[in-house]
Design a protein around this motif. Structure first.
Motif, PDB file in Angstrom:
ATOM      1  N   UNK A   1       0.824  -1.223  -0.008  1.00  0.00           N
ATOM      2  CA  UNK A   1      -0.029   0.168  -0.125  1.00  0.00           C
ATOM      3  C   UNK A   1       0.960   1.341  -0.135  1.00  0.00           C
ATOM      4  N   UNK A   2       2.131   1.447   0.735  1.00  0.00           N
ATOM      5  CA  UNK A   2       2.711   2.477   0.880  1.00  0.00           C
ATOM      6  C   UNK A   2       4.145   1.979   1.442  1.00  0.00           C
ATOM      7  N   UNK A   3       5.119   2.732   0.974  1.00  0.00           N
ATOM      8  CA  UNK A   3       6.511   2.756   1.510  1.00  0.00           C
ATOM      9  C   UNK A   3       6.927   4.040   1.863  1.00  0.00           C
ATOM     10  N   UNK A   4       7.385   4.289   3.217  1.00  0.00           N
ATOM     11  CA  UNK A   4       7.715   5.578   3.779  1.00  0.00           C
ATOM     12  C   UNK A   4       8.885   5.590   4.566  1.00  0.00           C
ATOM     13  N   UNK A   5       9.794   6.568   4.691  1.00  0.00           N
ATOM     14  CA  UNK A   5      10.957   6.729   5.539  1.00  0.00           C
ATOM     15  C   UNK A   5      11.882   7.638   5.076  1.00  0.00           C
ATOM     16  N   UNK A   6      12.835   7.577   5.821  1.00  0.00           N
ATOM     17  CA  UNK A   6      14.131   8.363   5.651  1.00  0.00           C
ATOM     18  C   UNK A   6      15.254   7.725   6.234  1.00  0.00           C
ATOM     19  N   UNK A   7      16.447   8.104   5.620  1.00  0.00           N
ATOM     20  CA  UNK A   7      17.546   7.507   6.261  1.00  0.00           C
ATOM     21  C   UNK A   7      17.515   6.118   6.213  1.00  0.00           C
ATOM     22  N   UNK A   8      17.801   5.430   7.417  1.00  0.00           N
ATOM     23  CA  UNK A   8      17.627   3.865   7.391  1.00  0.00           C
ATOM     24  C   UNK A   8      16.827   3.454   8.414  1.00  0.00           C
ATOM     25  N   UNK A   9      15.484   4.591   8.422  1.00  0.00           N
ATOM     26  CA  UNK A   9      14.318   3.954   9.151  1.00  0.00           C
ATOM     27  C   UNK A   9      13.109   4.297   8.297  1.00  0.00           C
ATOM     28  N   UNK A  10      12.431   3.016   8.026  1.00  0.00           N
ATOM     29  CA  UNK A  10      11.548   2.997   6.830  1.00  0.00           C
ATOM     30  C   UNK A  10      10.340   1.934   7.211  1.00  0.00           C
ATOM     31  N   UNK A  11       9.172   1.923   6.764  1.00  0.00           N
ATOM     32  CA  UNK A  11       8.027   1.258   6.946  1.00  0.00           C
ATOM     33  C   UNK A  11       7.485   0.869   5.725  1.00  0.00           C
ATOM     34  N   UNK A  12       6.964  -0.325   5.488  1.00  0.00           N
ATOM     35  CA  UNK A  12       6.394  -0.905   4.314  1.00  0.00           C
ATOM     36  C   UNK A  12       4.972  -1.261   4.786  1.00  0.00           C
ATOM     37  N   UNK A  13       4.098  -0.439   4.264  1.00  0.00           N
ATOM     38  CA  UNK A  13       2.635  -0.903   4.815  1.00  0.00           C
ATOM     39  C   UNK A  13       2.021  -1.866   3.525  1.00  0.00           C
ATOM     40  N   UNK A  14       1.674  -2.861   4.048  1.00  0.00           N
ATOM     41  CA  UNK A  14       1.005  -3.869   3.145  1.00  0.00           C
ATOM     42  C   UNK A  14      -0.457  -3.820   3.173  1.00  0.00           C
ATOM     43  N   UNK A  15      -1.186  -4.140   1.862  1.00  0.00           N
ATOM     44  CA  UNK A  15      -2.466  -4.001   1.789  1.00  0.00           C
ATOM     45  C   UNK A  15      -3.339  -5.271   2.483  1.00  0.00           C
ATOM     46  N   UNK A  16      -4.419  -4.910   3.226  1.00  0.00           N
ATOM     47  CA  UNK A  16      -5.329  -5.832   3.761  1.00  0.00           C
ATOM     48  C   UNK A  16      -5.801  -6.719   2.739  1.00  0.00           C
ATOM     49  N   UNK A  17      -6.480  -7.827   3.200  1.00  0.00           N
ATOM     50  CA  UNK A  17      -6.849  -8.796   2.243  1.00  0.00           C
ATOM     51  C   UNK A  17      -8.691  -8.804   2.336  1.00  0.00           C
ATOM     52  N   UNK A  18      -9.098  -8.412   1.189  1.00  0.00           N
ATOM     53  CA  UNK A  18     -10.480  -8.432   0.862  1.00  0.00           C
ATOM     54  C   UNK A  18     -11.231  -9.755   1.517  1.00  0.00           C
ATOM     55  N   UNK A  19     -12.334  -9.473   2.168  1.00  0.00           N
ATOM     56  CA  UNK A  19     -12.642 -10.763   2.826  1.00  0.00           C
ATOM     57  C   UNK A  19     -12.394 -10.983   4.196  1.00  0.00           C
ATOM     58  N   UNK A  20     -11.255 -10.449   4.541  1.00  0.00           N
ATOM     59  CA  UNK A  20     -10.914 -10.818   5.997  1.00  0.00           C
ATOM     60  C   UNK A  20     -10.984  -9.522   6.928  1.00  0.00           C
ATOM     61  N   UNK A  21     -11.325  -9.711   8.175  1.00  0.00           N
ATOM     62  CA  UNK A  21     -11.660  -8.594   9.118  1.00  0.00           C
ATOM     63  C   UNK A  21     -10.364  -7.594   9.341  1.00  0.00           C
ATOM     64  N   UNK A  22     -10.475  -6.424   9.390  1.00  0.00           N
ATOM     65  CA  UNK A  22      -9.220  -5.748   9.524  1.00  0.00           C
ATOM     66  C   UNK A  22      -8.572  -6.229  10.775  1.00  0.00           C
TER      67      UNK A  22
END
Length: 142
Positions: free
Chosen positions: A38-59
């Protein structure tokens, strides 16, 4: 004081800038192109990769995707973590001493782990394993 001297002597700040640029310019765009990201964000050596949820599964089960990626990376010798408050995110925080070769190996492993961990089958497998472990744990305490 000795730590600051070491950071200056070993040019750690310059290394972080250089490798952070590699992540921003090379790894982040490759990760963003993966269908499960879904998204990749960060700076320097601190980052986060946000993954998509799966349709049909509760949050509430969204964290299974990130846990699957974390588990796959750990099996390959790379330690990552989830992000507090963002259950679908994987934190990327390599040591300040990482070099470009190690970063490249991690990038390949991360792309592979994300690619393999975002399908419904992977989630079901992870959920089944977690439920089985919880069941075994409960049976020990009876």
């Amino acid at each position: 004081l000795a730590t600051l001297e070491l950071l200056v002597r070993d040019r750690v700040v310059e290394q972080v800038r250089t490798l952070g640029a590699v992540i921003a310019d090379e790894l982040a765009p490759r990760l963003r192109a993966l269908p499960g990201v879904l998204d990749v964000r960060g700076r320097g050596l601190l980052w986060a990769v946000e993954l998509r949820g799966v349709d049909g599964l509760p949050p509430a089960l969204d964290a299974l995707t990130s846990l699957s990626v974390i588990q796959r990376l750990l099996a390959l010798g790379f330690f990552t973590q989830g992000c507090a408050g963002a259950p679908r995110a994987v934190r990327i925080q390599p040591p300040l001493t990482i070099d470009q070769l190690e970063l490249a190996a991690f990038a390949t492993a991360l792309e592979d782990a994300v690619g393999k961990s975002t399908g419904l089958r992977a989630l079901a497998r992870t959920a089944g394993t977690a439920l089985w472990a919880a069941t075994l744990d409960r049976s020990k305490h009876r």
